[in-house]
Design an enzyme around this catalytic site. Structure first.
Site, PDB file in Angstrom:
ATOM      1  N   LEU A 128      45.661  35.515  41.960  1.00  0.00           N
ATOM      2  CA  LEU A 128      44.753  35.434  41.026  1.00  0.00           C
ATOM      3  C   LEU A 128      44.507  37.572  40.057  1.00  0.00           C
ATOM      4  O   LEU A 128      44.189  37.787  39.439  1.00  0.00           O
ATOM      5  CB  LEU A 128      43.437  35.466  41.374  1.00  0.00           C
ATOM      6  N   ASP A 129      46.065  37.775  41.563  1.00  0.00           N
ATOM      7  CA  ASP A 129      46.013  39.049  41.073  1.00  0.00           C
ATOM      8  C   ASP A 129      47.514  39.553  40.539  1.00  0.00           C
ATOM      9  O   ASP A 129      48.018  40.940  41.102  1.00  0.00           O
ATOM     10  CB  ASP A 129      45.116  40.132  41.584  1.00  0.00           C
ATOM     11  N   VAL A 130      48.114  38.798  40.101  1.00  0.00           N
ATOM     12  CA  VAL A 130      49.784  39.269  40.099  1.00  0.00           C
ATOM     13  C   VAL A 130      49.978  39.588  38.665  1.00  0.00           C
ATOM     14  O   VAL A 130      49.761  39.873  37.906  1.00  0.00           O
ATOM     15  CB  VAL A 130      50.230  37.708  40.230  1.00  0.00           C
ATOM     16  N   ASN A 134      51.298  44.970  42.787  1.00  0.00           N
ATOM     17  CA  ASN A 134      50.815  43.916  43.645  1.00  0.00           C
ATOM     18  C   ASN A 134      51.808  42.751  44.051  1.00  0.00           C
ATOM     19  O   ASN A 134      52.314  42.525  44.958  1.00  0.00           O
ATOM     20  CB  ASN A 134      49.780  43.116  43.230  1.00  0.00           C
ATOM     21  N   SER A 169      42.438  41.113  36.386  1.00  0.00           N
ATOM     22  CA  SER A 169      43.517  42.384  35.778  1.00  0.00           C
ATOM     23  C   SER A 169      43.834  41.958  34.381  1.00  0.00           C
ATOM     24  O   SER A 169      45.015  40.508  34.170  1.00  0.00           O
ATOM     25  CB  SER A 169      45.229  42.513  36.355  1.00  0.00           C
TER      26      SER A 169
END
Length: 456
Positions: A128-130, A134, A169
């Site tokens: 959920l934050d690719v 990261n 993001s």
């Protein structure tokens, strides 16, 4: 800042981000390079930073394999910390300095990210934050970093329980995330589709919106096709990118493994009209998607999360400032008694940190400690005698002006099955203004037990 946590001796700061600090560390039992992650606790820190840190503390120790850092330990005192192996590699951020990339490199990077996501999804976790920061490239593979916003299929989702706004993001956030739906692996595929778009064209498909109204546009506003911005983009790559930027999750690739396969075998990509598209959809089509009910996207919730919603939640409202030892014992006894009849239930220990309506609140106390974090630590000490496993016990500090209304909202939003709270001793203020317990008992959407000590 401490110089030692959990037996790890802290070294220099290696990186300081908006929500956490990374420091090198050593430990007598671990020979390799070590990284210790600590939350940023400066004045004005967002409470979501602390909650997301808790999520990473829960998730990272449960992960293994070559696509995640190896967790060496977690702890909560003297402040929350995570120790992990220090990966020697470089994130994908430098790629952004030389966009657009050659097509072969776009496909290779995308395939490595998809393979890492496949390994993660098989462990029941959605990242959920690719985003480039990261993703770390190491020896021909991608290692995923930062699981603070992730969703684990078999753990409580603290971000959903405590916050109504989406976190992530903005350039890479899937439409269902924008609408508050977490837990679908297809959300990571959307983020990868947005990353592939940027690596191919040199720009983000939906820009970098800073407001919720602009973020919601991706539900009906399609981006320019990559071939319109870069004519040498092959149709098969455009097919893959636009497929994973579809609004409805079911229209994207079924799995990350299949996405990786297509990126490594372009000759086998099944092409549709998406592959040769050169213009955005007409205004009339966008208007229909925006306003006509027949064209509204049917976003689905994660099946596992929905199935778990039937598990009972016992909410314990803990008044850390107004509770005697005898009342604490009585409430813990009541929790144990009720849990014995509900073996599948989870306990949510909730405390309300009251804020002021007309003046700003300081996030640090007189000793420089984060108030939110101190309350969390006190909640953990309070709940320790319950001896419940981590998956069946969560701790929540809710910041609000009104305790009763906040407790009721939490119970309503999270479908709490039973509320346990303690009755304060008699006082003039309680007689005149009423009590939090009375208000919660009157308006609660579920059964309520008010624990009261016998007089004398």
């Amino acid at each position: 800042m401490p110089t030692e946590v959990g037996g790890f001796t802290l070294g220099p700061v290696l990186h300081e981000g908006g929500m956490a600090v990374l420091r090198s560390a050593t430990h007598p039992d671990h020979a390799g390079p070590i990284l210790v992650k600590l939350p940023r606790l400066a004045e004005g820190a967002d409470p979501a930073a602390i909650v997301s840190f808790e999520m990473e503390q829960m998730i990272l120790p449960r992960l293994d394999g070559p696509h995640v850092p190896r967790c060496l330990g977690v702890g909560h005192e003297p402040l929350p910390w995570i120790a992990m192996e220090r990966i020697q590699g470089e994130t994908l951020l430098p790629l952004l300095d030389r966009l657009p990339l050659p097509i072969a490199e776009v496909a290779e990077v995308g395939a490595m990210v998809a393979e890492a996501l496949c390994a993660l999804h098989r462990q029941g976790v959605v990242h959920l934050d690719v985003k480039p920061g990261n993703l770390m490239q190491v020896d021909g593979r991608v290692v995923l970093l930062d699981f603070g916003l992730s969703h684990h299929a078999h753990l409580p989702d603290l971000m959903t329980e405590e916050f109504r706004l989406p976190y992530g993001s903005a350039p890479y956030m899937a439409p269902e995330q924008v609408m508050g739906i977490r837990g679908d692996p297809a959300s990571d595929l959307f983020a990868l589709g947005a990353l592939l778009y940027a690596l191919t064209t040199g720009r983000n498909p939906f820009g970098d919106p800073q407001h919720m109204a602009h973020m919601k546009r991706r539900l009906w506003w399609d981006p320019p096709p990559p071939r319109a911005l870069r004519p040498d983009c092959p149709p098969w790559l455009q097919e893959i990118i636009l497929r994973n930027l579809e609004v409805e999750p079911v229209r994207r690739h079924p799995t990350a493994a299949q996405l990786a396969f297509d990126l490594r075998h372009p000759e086998q990509v099944s092409q549709t009209s998406r592959a040769t598209k050169l213009k955005r959809d007409a205004w009339s089509a966008r208007i229909r998607r925006r306003f006509h009910p027949d064209h509204q996207p049917r976003l689905r919730r994660d099946a596992v999360a929905m199935a778990q919603s039937g598990a009972p939640i016992i909410m314990v409202a803990v008044d850390l400032g107004g509770m005697t030892a005898a009342l604490a014992d009585a409430m813990q006894g009541m929790v144990t008694q009720i849990m014995a009849t509900l073996p599948g239930a989870r306990v949510a220990c909730v405390n309300v940190l009251q804020t002021h309506l007309l003046r700003p609140d300081m996030t640090l106390d007189d000793e420089g400690r984060n108030k939110h974090l101190q309350r969390l630590l006190e909640l953990r000490h309070w709940s320790a005698p319950l001896k419940l496993p981590e998956a069946r016990l969560t701790h929540h500090v809710l910041e609000a002006t009104g305790p009763a209304a906040t407790l009721l909202e939490y119970a309503q939003q999270n479908r709490v099955d039973h509320i346990i709270l303690g009755a304060r001793a008699h006082s003039l203020g309680r007689r005149v203004l009423g009590s939090v317990a009375a208000e919660v008992a009157r308006d609660a959407p579920c059964s309520v037990t008010v624990v009261r000590l016998r007089a004398g």
